[in-house]
Design a protein around this motif. Structure first.
Motif, PDB file in Angstrom:
ATOM      1  N   VAL A  25      80.638  44.521 -16.047  1.00 56.28           N
ATOM      2  CA  VAL A  25      81.187  44.580 -16.905  1.00 56.28           C
ATOM      3  C   VAL A  25      81.514  46.674 -16.438  1.00 56.28           C
ATOM      4  CG1 VAL A  25      81.341  46.115 -19.386  1.00 56.28           C
ATOM      5  CG2 VAL A  25      79.657  44.283 -18.901  1.00 56.28           C
ATOM      6  N   ASP A  26      83.174  46.305 -15.631  1.00 55.87           N
ATOM      7  CA  ASP A  26      83.508  46.916 -15.485  1.00 55.87           C
ATOM      8  C   ASP A  26      83.613  48.601 -16.010  1.00 55.87           C
ATOM      9  OD1 ASP A  26      84.753  48.109 -12.776  1.00 55.87           O
ATOM     10  OD2 ASP A  26      86.700  47.896 -13.449  1.00 55.87           O
ATOM     11  N   TRP A  27      84.089  48.718 -16.776  1.00 52.76           N
ATOM     12  CA  TRP A  27      84.769  49.276 -17.722  1.00 52.76           C
ATOM     13  C   TRP A  27      85.502  49.449 -19.249  1.00 52.76           C
ATOM     14  CZ3 TRP A  27      88.805  49.898 -20.233  1.00 52.76           C
ATOM     15  CH2 TRP A  27      90.715  49.157 -19.995  1.00 52.76           C
ATOM     16  N   ILE A  28      84.651  50.142 -19.795  1.00 49.64           N
ATOM     17  CA  ILE A  28      84.534  50.284 -21.804  1.00 49.64           C
ATOM     18  C   ILE A  28      85.931  50.894 -22.209  1.00 49.64           C
ATOM     19  CG2 ILE A  28      83.189  49.724 -23.750  1.00 49.64           C
ATOM     20  CD1 ILE A  28      81.098  49.352 -22.152  1.00 49.64           C
ATOM     21  N   SER A  29      86.732  50.467 -23.062  1.00 53.76           N
ATOM     22  CA  SER A  29      87.023  51.639 -23.849  1.00 53.76           C
ATOM     23  C   SER A  29      87.060  51.477 -25.135  1.00 53.76           C
ATOM     24  CB  SER A  29      88.779  52.056 -23.534  1.00 53.76           C
ATOM     25  OG  SER A  29      89.662  50.832 -23.958  1.00 53.76           O
ATOM     26  N   PRO A  30      87.421  52.445 -26.313  1.00 52.59           N
ATOM     27  CA  PRO A  30      87.048  51.987 -27.638  1.00 52.59           C
ATOM     28  C   PRO A  30      88.171  50.627 -28.051  1.00 52.59           C
ATOM     29  CG  PRO A  30      88.348  54.185 -27.747  1.00 52.59           C
ATOM     30  CD  PRO A  30      88.765  54.025 -25.975  1.00 52.59           C
ATOM     31  N   SER A  31      88.777  50.110 -27.420  1.00 46.77           N
ATOM     32  CA  SER A  31      89.502  48.893 -28.154  1.00 46.77           C
ATOM     33  C   SER A  31      89.516  47.902 -26.963  1.00 46.77           C
ATOM     34  CB  SER A  31      91.008  49.202 -28.216  1.00 46.77           C
ATOM     35  OG  SER A  31      91.898  49.926 -27.149  1.00 46.77           O
ATOM     36  N   ARG A  32      89.212  47.857 -25.373  1.00 44.98           N
ATOM     37  CA  ARG A  32      89.192  47.258 -24.446  1.00 44.98           C
ATOM     38  C   ARG A  32      87.520  46.872 -23.315  1.00 44.98           C
ATOM     39  NH1 ARG A  32      94.314  45.813 -21.772  1.00 44.98           N
ATOM     40  NH2 ARG A  32      96.072  45.486 -23.676  1.00 44.98           N
ATOM     41  N   VAL A  33      87.355  46.068 -22.657  1.00 46.64           N
ATOM     42  CA  VAL A  33      86.421  45.454 -22.251  1.00 46.64           C
ATOM     43  C   VAL A  33      87.376  45.257 -20.953  1.00 46.64           C
ATOM     44  CG1 VAL A  33      85.432  43.962 -22.909  1.00 46.64           C
ATOM     45  CG2 VAL A  33      83.888  45.508 -21.298  1.00 46.64           C
ATOM     46  N   ARG A  34      87.378  46.091 -19.254  1.00 47.96           N
ATOM     47  CA  ARG A  34      87.440  44.960 -18.191  1.00 47.96           C
ATOM     48  C   ARG A  34      86.551  44.449 -17.782  1.00 47.96           C
ATOM     49  NH1 ARG A  34      90.957  47.251 -13.696  1.00 47.96           N
ATOM     50  NH2 ARG A  34      89.555  49.110 -13.336  1.00 47.96           N
ATOM     51  N   LEU A  35      85.749  43.879 -17.130  1.00 50.46           N
ATOM     52  CA  LEU A  35      85.035  42.278 -16.551  1.00 50.46           C
ATOM     53  C   LEU A  35      85.486  42.412 -15.432  1.00 50.46           C
ATOM     54  CD1 LEU A  35      84.616  39.798 -19.715  1.00 50.46           C
ATOM     55  CD2 LEU A  35      83.308  42.058 -19.395  1.00 50.46           C
ATOM     56  N   VAL A  36      84.862  42.190 -14.631  1.00 49.91           N
ATOM     57  CA  VAL A  36      85.016  41.175 -12.971  1.00 49.91           C
ATOM     58  C   VAL A  36      83.884  40.045 -13.027  1.00 49.91           C
ATOM     59  CG1 VAL A  36      84.593  41.943 -10.613  1.00 49.91           C
ATOM     60  CG2 VAL A  36      85.476  43.677 -12.322  1.00 49.91           C
ATOM     61  N   ILE A  37      84.899  38.757 -12.761  1.00 48.05           N
ATOM     62  CA  ILE A  37      84.048  37.062 -12.902  1.00 48.05           C
ATOM     63  C   ILE A  37      84.074  36.653 -11.357  1.00 48.05           C
ATOM     64  CG2 ILE A  37      84.060  35.146 -13.877  1.00 48.05           C
ATOM     65  CD1 ILE A  37      85.786  36.660 -16.243  1.00 48.05           C
ATOM     66  N   ASP A  38      82.593  37.231 -11.274  1.00 46.97           N
ATOM     67  CA  ASP A  38      83.029  36.670  -9.593  1.00 46.97           C
ATOM     68  C   ASP A  38      82.033  35.024  -9.599  1.00 46.97           C
ATOM     69  OD1 ASP A  38      82.718  36.258  -7.045  1.00 46.97           O
ATOM     70  OD2 ASP A  38      80.821  37.331  -6.999  1.00 46.97           O
ATOM     71  N   ALA A  39      83.248  34.005  -9.373  1.00 46.44           N
ATOM     72  CA  ALA A  39      83.235  32.591  -9.124  1.00 46.44           C
ATOM     73  C   ALA A  39      83.268  31.982  -8.212  1.00 46.44           C
ATOM     74  CB  ALA A  39      83.762  31.993 -10.587  1.00 46.44           C
ATOM     75  N   PRO A  40      82.180  31.408  -7.584  1.00 46.32           N
ATOM     76  CA  PRO A  40      82.815  30.370  -7.034  1.00 46.32           C
ATOM     77  C   PRO A  40      84.164  29.504  -6.511  1.00 46.32           C
ATOM     78  CG  PRO A  40      80.532  29.580  -7.399  1.00 46.32           C
ATOM     79  CD  PRO A  40      81.095  30.804  -8.526  1.00 46.32           C
ATOM     80  N   ASP A  41      84.712  29.106  -5.670  1.00 42.57           N
ATOM     81  CA  ASP A  41      86.097  28.994  -5.879  1.00 42.57           C
ATOM     82  C   ASP A  41      86.286  27.588  -6.109  1.00 42.57           C
ATOM     83  OD1 ASP A  41      87.098  30.510  -4.063  1.00 42.57           O
ATOM     84  OD2 ASP A  41      86.427  28.825  -1.910  1.00 42.57           O
ATOM     85  N   GLY A  42      85.735  26.481  -6.843  1.00 40.32           N
ATOM     86  CA  GLY A  42      85.387  25.100  -7.779  1.00 40.32           C
ATOM     87  C   GLY A  42      85.352  25.206  -9.121  1.00 40.32           C
ATOM     88  N   VAL A  43      84.698  27.241  -9.084  1.00 38.07           N
ATOM     89  CA  VAL A  43      84.756  27.268 -10.836  1.00 38.07           C
ATOM     90  C   VAL A  43      86.037  28.102 -11.494  1.00 38.07           C
ATOM     91  CG1 VAL A  43      83.488  28.401 -12.460  1.00 38.07           C
ATOM     92  CG2 VAL A  43      82.170  27.110 -10.305  1.00 38.07           C
ATOM     93  N   ARG A  44      86.426  27.203 -12.294  1.00 39.67           N
ATOM     94  CA  ARG A  44      88.118  27.655 -12.939  1.00 39.67           C
ATOM     95  C   ARG A  44      87.712  28.593 -14.227  1.00 39.67           C
ATOM     96  NH1 ARG A  44      91.355  24.465 -16.723  1.00 39.67           N
ATOM     97  NH2 ARG A  44      93.849  26.421 -16.368  1.00 39.67           N
TER      98      ARG A  44
END
Length: 70
Positions: A25-44
């Motif tokens: 969870v990168d940051w949270i505002s009243p109407s949004r949340v920004r997620l950072v997803i770290d996944a291996p190359d083979g994961v869509r």
């Protein structure tokens, strides 16, 4: 379905066999949340609305089987 609450700068990990997906969870505002997803190359990773437009049902095979009554 699992529902979790996380504060900004926290993360959760999802194990997919030998692969690990980490969601931060990168940051949270009243109407949004920004997620950072770290996944291996083979994961869509795609947004839910993109997944739905492609005609692919949400959830894993087990969830789809339960929803269809199998």
């Amino acid at each position: 379905m699992l529902v979790l609450s996380r504060k900004a700068s926290r993360s959760l990990c999802i194990s997919l066999g030998s692969s690990l997906v980490e969601v931060h969870v990168d940051w949270i505002s009243p109407s949004r949340v920004r997620l950072v997803i770290d996944a291996p190359d083979g994961v869509r990773v795609v947004r839910g609305e993109v997944h739905e437009r492609a005609g692919t049902p949400k959830g894993n095979a087990h969830d789809r089987a339960i929803a269809s009554g199998h």
